[in-house]
Design an enzyme around this catalytic site. Structure first.
Site, short mmCIF file in Angstrom:
data_model
loop_
_atom_site.label_atom_id
_atom_site.label_comp_id
_atom_site.label_asym_id
_atom_site.label_seq_id
_atom_site.Cartn_x
_atom_site.Cartn_y
_atom_site.Cartn_z
N CYS A 31 -14.61 14.07 5.73
CA CYS A 31 -15.15 14.88 5.14
C CYS A 31 -14.96 14.95 3.87
CB CYS A 31 -14.52 16.11 5.90
SG CYS A 31 -16.19 16.16 7.59
N HIS B 281 -15.95 7.61 13.29
CA HIS B 281 -16.00 6.32 12.56
C HIS B 281 -16.04 4.87 13.04
CE1 HIS B 281 -11.83 6.87 12.74
NE2 HIS B 281 -11.94 5.71 12.37
P1 5GP Z 1 -8.56 4.73 12.86
O1 5GP Z 1 -7.13 4.22 12.84
O2 5GP Z 1 -9.08 5.92 12.71
O3 5GP Z 1 -9.30 3.70 13.49
O4 5GP Z 1 -9.16 4.10 11.37
C1 5GP Z 1 -9.09 4.79 10.28
C2 5GP Z 1 -9.25 3.80 9.00
O5 5GP Z 1 -9.40 4.12 8.06
C3 5GP Z 1 -8.10 2.36 8.85
O6 5GP Z 1 -8.66 2.00 9.07
C4 5GP Z 1 -8.12 2.81 7.49
O7 5GP Z 1 -7.28 2.10 6.04
C5 5GP Z 1 -8.65 3.95 6.74
N1 5GP Z 1 -8.51 5.10 5.62
C6 5GP Z 1 -7.63 5.78 6.43
N2 5GP Z 1 -7.59 6.88 4.93
C7 5GP Z 1 -8.78 6.05 3.84
C8 5GP Z 1 -9.18 6.41 2.86
O8 5GP Z 1 -8.78 7.29 1.99
N3 5GP Z 1 -10.12 6.36 2.31
C9 5GP Z 1 -10.71 4.46 3.06
N4 5GP Z 1 -12.00 4.12 1.28
N5 5GP Z 1 -10.25 4.47 3.98
C10 5GP Z 1 -9.54 5.01 4.40
ZN ZN Z 2 -14.34 14.71 8.82
#
Ligand code: 5GP
Ligand code: ZN
Length: 113
Positions: free
Chosen positions: A7, A99
């Site tokens: 967000c 996401h």
């Molecule tokens: P999840 O592990 O929740 O499926 O994926 C979260 C993703 O968000 C990870 O691939 C991580 O690298 C990415 N991510 C986390 N924090 C940030 C951020 O501040 N900026 C960006 N561009 N990606 C992020």
């Molecule tokens: Zn959110």
């Protein structure tokens, strides 16, 4: 959501590399790419995961994915891509804002989390 990192990215409070934006979604580059092309499709509306998604949010997300299918060339994904959405810590979800990972090109890592 005040403290949700995605967000905050959507509101422009945290910098990101934006690839596409419209009223319903933002597509950014993942900060820690697991493939040559690793993008994140973020619905602008906050909800934690696919289980918490309302019917209206599901319709909006489906429309976002359909729009994505028309952007394959400009996103460099014409040779193929994967869409992944993790639900829950046991499935490697680390950010509780739904996401969709968009992964194209060669994998850079074999790790699951
Ligand atoms: P999840 O592990 O929740 O499926 O994926 C979260 C993703 O968000 C990870 O691939 C991580 O690298 C990415 N991510 C986390 N924090 C940030 C951020 O501040 N900026 C960006 N561009 N990606 C992020
Ligand atoms: Zn959110």
């Amino acid at each position: 959501m005040d403290n949700c990192i995605f967000c905050r990215i959507i509101r422009g409070e945290i910098p990101s590399v934006k690839v596409y934006e419209d009223d319903d979604m933002l597509i950014i580059k993942d900060v820690n790419p697991q493939a040559e092309i690793h993008l994140l499709l973020l619905p602008k509306e906050h909800y934690a995961n696919i289980v918490e998604m309302s019917d209206a949010q599901a319709r909006t997300l489906a429309a976002c994915i359909k729009k994505l299918s028309g952007m394959v060339d400009e996103l460099g994904l014409k040779d193929g891509f994967r869409l992944v959405s993790n639900k829950g810590a046991n499935a490697c979800q680390s950010v509780e804002h739904l996401h969709i990972h968009i992964l194209g090109g060669k994998p850079l890592s074999e790790k699951m989390c």
